[in-house]
Design a protein around this motif. Structure first.
Motif, PDB file in Angstrom:
ATOM      1  N   GLY A   1       0.760  -1.245   0.000  1.00 27.14           N
ATOM      2  CA  GLY A   1       0.000   0.000   0.000  1.00 27.14           C
ATOM      3  C   GLY A   1       0.787   1.288   0.000  1.00 27.14           C
ATOM      4  O   GLY A   1       0.185   2.368  -0.075  1.00 27.14           O
ATOM      5  N   GLY A   2       2.107   1.216   0.090  1.00 27.57           N
ATOM      6  CA  GLY A   2       2.900   2.447   0.096  1.00 27.57           C
ATOM      7  C   GLY A   2       3.764   2.553  -1.141  1.00 27.57           C
ATOM      8  O   GLY A   2       3.583   1.826  -2.126  1.00 27.57           O
ATOM      9  N   ALA A   3       4.724   3.453  -1.098  1.00 25.88           N
ATOM     10  CA  ALA A   3       5.608   3.672  -2.240  1.00 25.88           C
ATOM     11  C   ALA A   3       6.558   2.487  -2.421  1.00 25.88           C
ATOM     12  O   ALA A   3       6.934   1.822  -1.457  1.00 25.88           O
ATOM     13  CB  ALA A   3       6.410   4.949  -2.051  1.00 25.88           C
ATOM     14  N   LEU A   4       6.925   2.236  -3.669  1.00 24.60           N
ATOM     15  CA  LEU A   4       8.007   1.307  -3.989  1.00 24.60           C
ATOM     16  C   LEU A   4       9.212   2.157  -4.367  1.00 24.60           C
ATOM     17  O   LEU A   4       9.223   2.804  -5.413  1.00 24.60           O
ATOM     18  CB  LEU A   4       7.611   0.386  -5.144  1.00 24.60           C
ATOM     19  CG  LEU A   4       8.724  -0.483  -5.754  1.00 24.60           C
ATOM     20  CD1 LEU A   4       9.368  -1.369  -4.700  1.00 24.60           C
ATOM     21  CD2 LEU A   4       8.187  -1.319  -6.909  1.00 24.60           C
ATOM     22  N   ILE A   5      10.217   2.178  -3.487  1.00 23.06           N
ATOM     23  CA  ILE A   5      11.429   2.963  -3.717  1.00 23.06           C
ATOM     24  C   ILE A   5      12.502   2.017  -4.260  1.00 23.06           C
ATOM     25  O   ILE A   5      12.836   1.014  -3.622  1.00 23.06           O
ATOM     26  CB  ILE A   5      11.945   3.625  -2.417  1.00 23.06           C
ATOM     27  CG1 ILE A   5      10.814   4.408  -1.731  1.00 23.06           C
ATOM     28  CG2 ILE A   5      13.140   4.520  -2.711  1.00 23.06           C
ATOM     29  CD1 ILE A   5      10.273   5.557  -2.515  1.00 23.06           C
ATOM     30  N   ILE A   6      13.041   2.342  -5.433  1.00 24.17           N
ATOM     31  CA  ILE A   6      14.087   1.518  -6.033  1.00 24.17           C
ATOM     32  C   ILE A   6      15.364   2.340  -6.147  1.00 24.17           C
ATOM     33  O   ILE A   6      15.491   3.177  -7.050  1.00 24.17           O
ATOM     34  CB  ILE A   6      13.672   0.989  -7.426  1.00 24.17           C
ATOM     35  CG1 ILE A   6      12.317   0.277  -7.355  1.00 24.17           C
ATOM     36  CG2 ILE A   6      14.742   0.052  -7.963  1.00 24.17           C
ATOM     37  CD1 ILE A   6      11.839  -0.257  -8.699  1.00 24.17           C
ATOM     38  N   PRO A   7      16.308   2.172  -5.198  1.00 18.76           N
ATOM     39  CA  PRO A   7      17.609   2.832  -5.369  1.00 18.76           C
ATOM     40  C   PRO A   7      18.296   2.207  -6.589  1.00 18.76           C
ATOM     41  O   PRO A   7      18.470   0.986  -6.659  1.00 18.76           O
ATOM     42  CB  PRO A   7      18.358   2.497  -4.075  1.00 18.76           C
ATOM     43  CG  PRO A   7      17.291   2.070  -3.105  1.00 18.76           C
ATOM     44  CD  PRO A   7      16.251   1.400  -3.952  1.00 18.76           C
TER      45      PRO A   7
ATOM     46  N   ASN B   1       7.891   3.699   7.514  1.00 18.07           N
ATOM     47  CA  ASN B   1       6.511   3.315   7.211  1.00 18.07           C
ATOM     48  C   ASN B   1       6.445   1.859   6.763  1.00 18.07           C
ATOM     49  O   ASN B   1       7.060   1.468   5.766  1.00 18.07           O
ATOM     50  CB  ASN B   1       5.981   4.228   6.101  1.00 18.07           C
ATOM     51  CG  ASN B   1       4.482   4.136   5.938  1.00 18.07           C
ATOM     52  OD1 ASN B   1       3.891   3.069   6.101  1.00 18.07           O
ATOM     53  ND2 ASN B   1       3.850   5.258   5.606  1.00 18.07           N
ATOM     54  N   SER B   2       5.679   1.050   7.480  1.00 20.78           N
ATOM     55  CA  SER B   2       5.592  -0.376   7.166  1.00 20.78           C
ATOM     56  C   SER B   2       4.882  -0.646   5.848  1.00 20.78           C
ATOM     57  O   SER B   2       4.946  -1.762   5.323  1.00 20.78           O
ATOM     58  CB  SER B   2       4.872  -1.120   8.298  1.00 20.78           C
ATOM     59  OG  SER B   2       3.553  -0.618   8.459  1.00 20.78           O
ATOM     60  N   LYS B   3       4.210   0.348   5.288  1.00 23.73           N
ATOM     61  CA  LYS B   3       3.541   0.169   3.996  1.00 23.73           C
ATOM     62  C   LYS B   3       4.507   0.313   2.820  1.00 23.73           C
ATOM     63  O   LYS B   3       4.185  -0.079   1.699  1.00 23.73           O
ATOM     64  CB  LYS B   3       2.406   1.184   3.838  1.00 23.73           C
ATOM     65  CG  LYS B   3       1.257   0.996   4.810  1.00 23.73           C
ATOM     66  CD  LYS B   3       0.170   2.018   4.553  1.00 23.73           C
ATOM     67  CE  LYS B   3      -1.011   1.811   5.499  1.00 23.73           C
ATOM     68  NZ  LYS B   3      -2.102   2.800   5.249  1.00 23.73           N
ATOM     69  N   ALA B   4       5.671   0.887   3.066  1.00 25.76           N
ATOM     70  CA  ALA B   4       6.626   1.156   1.994  1.00 25.76           C
ATOM     71  C   ALA B   4       7.482  -0.072   1.705  1.00 25.76           C
ATOM     72  O   ALA B   4       7.664  -0.948   2.555  1.00 25.76           O
ATOM     73  CB  ALA B   4       7.519   2.333   2.365  1.00 25.76           C
ATOM     74  N   THR B   5       8.012  -0.109   0.486  1.00 26.93           N
ATOM     75  CA  THR B   5       8.916  -1.170   0.067  1.00 26.93           C
ATOM     76  C   THR B   5      10.159  -0.546  -0.548  1.00 26.93           C
ATOM     77  O   THR B   5      10.064   0.386  -1.353  1.00 26.93           O
ATOM     78  CB  THR B   5       8.253  -2.097  -0.975  1.00 26.93           C
ATOM     79  OG1 THR B   5       7.070  -2.669  -0.414  1.00 26.93           O
ATOM     80  CG2 THR B   5       9.205  -3.205  -1.406  1.00 26.93           C
TER      81      THR B   5
ATOM     82  N   ARG C   1      11.094   0.313   9.200  1.00 24.39           N
ATOM     83  CA  ARG C   1       9.918  -0.540   9.247  1.00 24.39           C
ATOM     84  C   ARG C   1       9.469  -0.963   7.850  1.00 24.39           C
ATOM     85  O   ARG C   1       8.607  -1.829   7.703  1.00 24.39           O
ATOM     86  CB  ARG C   1       8.769   0.179   9.963  1.00 24.39           C
ATOM     87  CG  ARG C   1       9.046   0.455  11.451  1.00 24.39           C
ATOM     88  CD  ARG C   1       7.785   0.921  12.160  1.00 24.39           C
ATOM     89  NE  ARG C   1       7.992   1.105  13.583  1.00 24.39           N
ATOM     90  CZ  ARG C   1       8.305   2.267  14.145  1.00 24.39           C
ATOM     91  NH1 ARG C   1       8.455   3.344  13.387  1.00 24.39           N
ATOM     92  NH2 ARG C   1       8.475   2.351  15.444  1.00 24.39           N
ATOM     93  N   ALA C   2      10.039  -0.327   6.831  1.00 25.52           N
ATOM     94  CA  ALA C   2       9.666  -0.658   5.455  1.00 25.52           C
ATOM     95  C   ALA C   2      10.113  -2.073   5.100  1.00 25.52           C
ATOM     96  O   ALA C   2      11.022  -2.638   5.707  1.00 25.52           O
ATOM     97  CB  ALA C   2      10.303   0.349   4.497  1.00 25.52           C
ATOM     98  N   ARG C   3       9.463  -2.659   4.099  1.00 28.91           N
ATOM     99  CA  ARG C   3       9.863  -3.958   3.560  1.00 28.91           C
ATOM    100  C   ARG C   3      11.154  -3.764   2.765  1.00 28.91           C
ATOM    101  O   ARG C   3      11.206  -2.938   1.849  1.00 28.91           O
ATOM    102  CB  ARG C   3       8.771  -4.519   2.648  1.00 28.91           C
ATOM    103  CG  ARG C   3       7.434  -4.701   3.311  1.00 28.91           C
ATOM    104  CD  ARG C   3       6.317  -4.963   2.298  1.00 28.91           C
ATOM    105  NE  ARG C   3       6.462  -6.252   1.635  1.00 28.91           N
ATOM    106  CZ  ARG C   3       6.712  -6.408   0.342  1.00 28.91           C
ATOM    107  NH1 ARG C   3       6.899  -5.351  -0.448  1.00 28.91           N
ATOM    108  NH2 ARG C   3       6.802  -7.616  -0.188  1.00 28.91           N
ATOM    109  N   ILE C   4      12.198  -4.505   3.087  1.00 28.80           N
ATOM    110  CA  ILE C   4      13.471  -4.416   2.375  1.00 28.80           C
ATOM    111  C   ILE C   4      13.609  -5.662   1.511  1.00 28.80           C
ATOM    112  O   ILE C   4      13.650  -6.781   2.018  1.00 28.80           O
ATOM    113  CB  ILE C   4      14.661  -4.302   3.344  1.00 28.80           C
ATOM    114  CG1 ILE C   4      14.444  -3.153   4.341  1.00 28.80           C
ATOM    115  CG2 ILE C   4      15.954  -4.116   2.555  1.00 28.80           C
ATOM    116  CD1 ILE C   4      14.329  -1.776   3.711  1.00 28.80           C
TER     117      ILE C   4
END
Length: 528
Positions: A245-251, A358-362, A395-398
Motif C-alpha cells: 500500500g505504500g511507495a516502492l522505492i528503487i535505489p 513506514n511499514s507500507k513502503a517497500t 519498518r519498510a519492507r526491504i
C-alpha cells in the motif's frame, strides 16, 4: 621492464585505478571514486600515490563513477594528457562527472552548515562541477576493435564488455625495449552477464601474457534468468509492494540500471501484467543518461523499446528539487526510481528518509551493495539508520532482486577467463571483496596455475616478466582521515549511542547497563 601497480579496487569493489609503466611511458587504467566504509572513502581525499603530471595518458574502461569518478581530481592535480575511452563512455562522462562534482558541492555545503553551528572546521569537496567540466576537454573517443596509440610504445584496442553502454575490456600491447615480441595485457573492466537486456555478450581476443579480471561476484552463482523469468520476478516484487500500500522505492544506478528497469516495467504495464501506475524517474542524471542511451539506441539491444518507454504517459522524469520534494506528498502505491544505486548519495536518501519508517513502503535493491554503504546496511537488516543527520527507524519492507546486476557471476567470469586462454604470465583478480576473490581464484585453479593467480593488495607493485609477475616491496601510503569522512562516522556513532541509551531508559534497563552506555557516550565526546 613493465610494471603494474594497483592503486584501487584491490580487495575492494570500487575505486578502480591501475598504473601501467614501461621504460618509455606511464599509462593509468581507470581513475575511480572509492565508495563504502570510512577507511575506504579516505582514499578519495588523500593525494594520489603517484605524480599525475608524469602520466602520458589515462584509459577508461567505462563511465561508472567507481571507474571514472576521480578524473577531475587527477586533472586538477596536474594530469594534462589525453583520456582515451569509447564514444559512448565519453558521452556518459560528459553528464556523470559534472553531476558527481555537483553532488559533492551540495553535500559538503550541507555539512559545512552543520559544522558552522558546532564550531567545526569547514571542509571542501574532492572536486567541483566546474573542475569536472574542464577535465572533459581531455577526452579522446576511440572506436571498438580499432588500434590506438596512447603513449610511446603502448597501443590499445577496446572490446565490448557487455556491462554498460560504452563499456570495454582493454587490450594493451607494450613494445619490448630489446625489439622482441610486445607484452600483451588485457584489462577486463567490468564484465556483463548473460541475458543482459541492452547489450550483447562480452567479447575479447585470447592468448595474453597477463589479464586483470574483475571478481565482484566471483564466489556466487546466480540463476541465469531469461528475460521472461526476470520480468516475472519483477512483477512479483511490484505486486507485493502494491499490496503493502505504500511507495516502492528503487535505489538504482542512474546509468544503465534505471534504463533497464524502465524497459521492463513499461513492458509489464503495456502487457497488463501489472496495473498502470505512475513511475517517477527522480534523478537529473538518470534523465540525461536516458537521453544519451536513446541517442545511441542503434548500438543497443532493445533500443527502440527504451525510446518508447521514455515516452510512455505513466513515466515522469523529475528535474527540479521542488519536483523531487513534491513526491513525498504522494500517498498510496507509486514507483520511484532514484539514484544512487547503493543509497550512499543523491535524492534517493531523501525518499528513504521519508518512507523507511513506514511499514507500507517497500525498498527494492536491484544491484550490488558495497560494504559500508547505506544499501548494504539496510540489506543486512538494520532496524535503524542515520540519514542526513537524523536517526530513522526501519519498518519498510526491504527486498532484493539480484537479476539486474551488470556483472557476470562466478561461473560467467570463469567462462570469460577460459575464453582468454592461454594466459602465460598470470592473472590479477581485482574488484572483489575477500570472499569473492578467493571464490574466483578457486574456480579457475584448474585452468591457471595457482602460483600465477594474484590477489593484489592496495599499492602492490608488480614487475611483469615473461616468466611471471614478481611482487616488489612498495611504499604503503597512509590513509589520512578527512574531516568530512571522520565527522560523518563520529556523528553516526554518537547517534547510535544516544538511541541505545534512550531505549535502555524506556525499557527500564538495569543501572549497570545504563552506566556502561553513558561511559561510552562520554568517551566519544572526549575523543571529538
Amino acid at each position: 621492464m613493465v610494471t603494474l601497480t594497483f592503486h584501487g579496487a584491490a580487495h575492494a569493489v570500487t575505486g578502480s585505478c591501475f598504473l601501467l609503466q614501461s621504460a618509455a611511458a606511464k599509462v593509468l587504467i581507470d581513475c575511480g571514486l572509492v565508495q563504502g566504509a570510512k577507511s575506504e572513502r579516505e582514499l578519495n581525499y588523500r593525494p594520489f600515490p603517484f605524480n599525475p603530471a608524469s602520466l602520458d595518458a589515462l584509459v577508461l574502461t567505462h563511465a561508472h563513477i567507481d571507474h571514472s569518478g576521480l578524473v577531475p581530481k587527477l586533472s586538477g592535480a596536474g594530469f594534462a594528457g589525453p583520456i582515451f575511452a569509447t564514444a559512448p563512455t565519453t558521452d556518459l562522462c560528459r553528464i556523470m562527472l559534472p553531476d558527481s562534482g555537483h553532488i559533492q558541492e551540495m553535500e559538503v555545503a550541507q555539512l559545512n552548515r552543520r559544522n558552522a553551528r558546532r564550531g567545526r572546521k569547514q571542509v571542501t569537496p574532492i572536486y567541483t562541477a566546474q573542475a569536472a567540466t574542464q577535465a572533459l576537454e581531455q577526452f579522446s573517443p576511440v572506436a571498438y576493435e580499432s588500434w590506438q596509440s596512447v603513449a610511446p610504445g603502448i597501443r590499445i584496442r577496446f572490446w565490448n564488455a557487455g556491462h554498460l553502454l560504452g563499456s570495454a575490456s582493454v587490450e594493451f600491447e607494450i613494445a619490448s625495449g630489446n625489439g622482441g615480441n610486445p607484452l600483451r595485457l588485457l584489462a577486463s573492466g567490468d564484465i556483463g552477464p548473460e541475458f543482459k537486456l541492452l547489450h550483447p555478450d562480452p567479447d575479447a581476443p585470447n592468448g595474453f601474457d597477463y589479464v586483470i579480471c574483475e571478481s565482484t561476484y566471483g564466489d556466487r552463482d546466480r540463476s541465469d534468468a531469461s528475460e521472461a523469468q526476470r520480468r516475472a520476478l519483477l512483477r512479483k516484487e511490484v505486486v507485493g509492494a502494491m499490496e503493502a500500500g505504500g511507495a516502492l522505492i528503487i535505489p538504482s544506478f542512474a546509468v544503465e540500471r534505471t534504463q533497464e528497469l524502465l524497459v521492463d516495467l513499461a513492458h509489464l504495464i503495456d502487457s497488463r501484467a501489472i496495473p498502470r501506475t505512475p513511475i517517477f524517474i527522480d534523478s537529473p542524471l538518470a534523465t540525461r543518461a536516458s537521453e544519451t542511451f536513446a541517442a545511441h539506441a542503434h548500438e543497443l539491444e532493445h533500443g527502440d523499446a527504451l525510446r518508447e518507454a521514455m515516452r510512455a504517459p505513466y513515466v515522469r522524469f523529475t528535474e527540479s528539487v521542488e519536483a523531487s520534494k513534491s513526491l513525498d506528498r504522494l500517498s498510496g502505491f507509486h514507483i520511484i526510481i532514484s539514484a544512487s544505486g547503493m543509497a550512499d548519495a543523491g535524492r534517493v536518501r531523501h525518499h528513504l528518509k521519508h518512507w523507511l519508517w513506514n511499514s507500507k513502503a517497500t525498498v527494492l535493491f536491484v544491484g550490488f551493495q558495497a560494504q559500508g554503504t547505506l544499501g548494504r546496511i539496510l540489506q543486512e537488516g538494520a532496524d535503524r539508520v542515520r540519514i542526513m543527520g537524523d536517526e530513522i527507524r526501519v519498518r519498510a519492507r526491504i527486498r532484493t532482486l539480484d537479476l539486474y546486476s551488470g556483472h557476470a557471476d562466478g561461473a560467467g567470469l570463469r567462462d570469460w577467463i577460459a575464453d582468454r586462454m592461454p594466459i602465460k604470465g598470470g592473472i590479477f583478480l581485482t574488484h572483489g571483496e575477500e570472499q569473492a576473490l578467493n571464490g574466483l581464484a578457486a574456480r579457475i585453479a584448474d585452468i591457471v596455475p595457482r602460483d600465477r593467480i594474484h590477489l593484489p593488495q592496495l599499492d602492490d607493485h608488480f614487475t611483469l616478466t615473461p616468466e611471471g609477475a614478481v611482487l616488489n616491496e612498495t611504499e604503503r601510503h597512509p590513509r589520512v582521515p578527512h574531516e568530512a569522512v571522520a565527522h560523518q562516522d563520529w556523528s553516526n556513532e554518537m547517534s547510535r549511542l544516544i538511541l541505545d541509551l534512550n531505549e535502555a531508559v524506556e525499557a527500564e534497563a538495569d543501572a549497570r547497563g545504563k552506566r556502561a552506555l553513558i561511559r561510552k557516550l562520554r568517551r566519544a565526546l572526549e575523543e571529538a
